[in-house]
Motif scaffolding. Sequence first.
Motif, PDB file in Angstrom:
ATOM      1  N   LEU A 344      39.354  46.727  37.888  1.00 43.73           N
ATOM      2  CA  LEU A 344      38.833  45.652  37.045  1.00 43.73           C
ATOM      3  C   LEU A 344      37.356  45.852  36.748  1.00 43.73           C
ATOM      4  O   LEU A 344      36.907  45.717  35.599  1.00 43.73           O
ATOM      5  N   GLN A 345      36.588  46.191  37.778  1.00 42.83           N
ATOM      6  CA  GLN A 345      35.152  46.400  37.570  1.00 42.83           C
ATOM      7  C   GLN A 345      34.900  47.645  36.723  1.00 42.83           C
ATOM      8  O   GLN A 345      33.976  47.662  35.906  1.00 42.83           O
ATOM      9  N   GLU A 346      35.709  48.665  36.899  1.00 44.99           N
ATOM     10  CA  GLU A 346      35.554  49.865  36.082  1.00 44.99           C
ATOM     11  C   GLU A 346      35.756  49.548  34.606  1.00 44.99           C
ATOM     12  O   GLU A 346      34.973  49.974  33.747  1.00 44.99           O
ATOM     13  N   ARG A 347      36.796  48.780  34.292  1.00 46.14           N
ATOM     14  CA  ARG A 347      37.028  48.384  32.898  1.00 46.14           C
ATOM     15  C   ARG A 347      35.905  47.488  32.389  1.00 46.14           C
ATOM     16  O   ARG A 347      35.491  47.601  31.230  1.00 46.14           O
ATOM     17  N   TRP A 348      35.431  46.604  33.252  1.00 47.66           N
ATOM     18  CA  TRP A 348      34.301  45.741  32.894  1.00 47.66           C
ATOM     19  C   TRP A 348      33.084  46.591  32.522  1.00 47.66           C
ATOM     20  O   TRP A 348      32.386  46.302  31.541  1.00 47.66           O
TER      21      TRP A 348
END
Length: 524
Positions: A344-348
Amino acid sequence: MDFINCDRLLSNRYKRRSVLLGAGFFTGLALTSQWEPALATSRFSSYPFTLGVASGDPLPDSVVLWTRLAPDPLNGGGMPSRNVVVHWEVALDEKMRKVVRRGKTLAIADLAHSVHIDVQGLESNRWYWYQFRVGNELSPIGRTRTAPAFHSYIRQLNYAFVSCQDWQNGFYTAYRHLAEEDIELVVHLGDYIYEYGPETGGPRQHNSPEIMTLTDYRNRHALYKTDPNLQAVHAAFPWIVTWDDHEVENNYANLISEDNINPEVFAQRRANAYKAYYEHIPLRLSSFPNGANLQLYRRLSYGNLAQFHVLDTRQYRTDQPCNDGLKPRCVQAFDANATMTGSLQERWLFNGLDLSRACWNIIAQQTMFAQFDFDARPEIGLFNVDQWDGYVAARNRIVNYLNYRRPSNPVVITGDIHSSWVHDIKLDFNNPASVTVATEFVGTSITSDFPTSFIAPVQAALRTNPHTKFFDGAFRGYVRCQVTPKQWQSDYRAVSSIVDPNASISTLASFVVQNGQPGAYRQA
């Protein structure tokens, strides 16, 4: 990478943040409606503002103000188990005569009588002064600064980044000098406290065995906050803060303890640490802890000049491969499912870089991003697998994204390793002729130790790591950055000693990155 005309990077894509959840007295009431009523006035056993004041996460029209009531800071705070009304004011002048905002809130007993005020309705890109009052007691006066308007043209940003302030290893003399710098902002990249018990040989000691309980973590934060030089920098500038490992436990990964204790037991320890962290850091209510979880990765903008993408590489990472440590990489270091950030943080991060119209995109994170083989013999290979070298596929996804999507001027700023480095971020680190896609500046620690015995081997290994432009392991300090539409300059500021409270400050080296030309070169 094509040249980016930063003067024209104006965008209407910035949207007003949705994370602000109320401020001042309303916030206090929302958090405490079912709790004990507040004490309107209170007598204290000693001065209640022993931990100073702080501000953080500046936006164009708001900033978070912080303090904590703690007349007996190293013994639980010394406060009654009741909420206390605290008054606050924001002024245009350092004598607090031209007050533009004022209000009251609750110092909440369940939050160690800490105060977080999200002051809104401020003017962008200007200095303010602030102060708290409880009863007849006044806090020190702090200074803060709002960010520029979201898509305004900014000629220059001066800021510094710091990390790793082990209390036991030395004095915070670097902070005394940082408080005098001509900057607007401080970014802390982790290891704000250390969890260890007392150790001999240093100039000062921790105040308890290794910390585990909520009270332990509160007292350890309070110990660090009593330092006058740290208080001075908090009172002088707004801070953007993220954590690394020692705010909880050395080299933890998600809910995996370094000591392999039961995950449920470790989750409670992490919950204790996260709550105490929130209680002592100027964070918005959007970062309010939920047990062993705390939302910390976030984005902050400085006009059209710079955008900070602040990462959390501890809370969501998979376990370190190869049983952790400094060693040849095993097959798990290349696992496509291994992650430092979580999906999720990577996509963010990717979405934010895609939408950014800032001239400089600053990825603020913890452990060294660039590859570095610590063995001078390339046929051996020796890597620190707690760093991104243990998460090669995850790093490759970011590097490939930077190469393919070409966000404007990505610069990675890093702490953790207690030494100073400058790296060109290569599409293929094993090929010196490979394209450079970004620059990494790694800052040394405020006090934490880099073993002297490691310095010579690292220097010997530089010849097999040509993308590494600079290394110094002997000195502690901070990195001062001057960012303009045309270039970025990082000055590596170092104190002469961490055991001398009167140590001097000097610049070890300065490195420049030109707009549109990733990779750093040394300034003469």
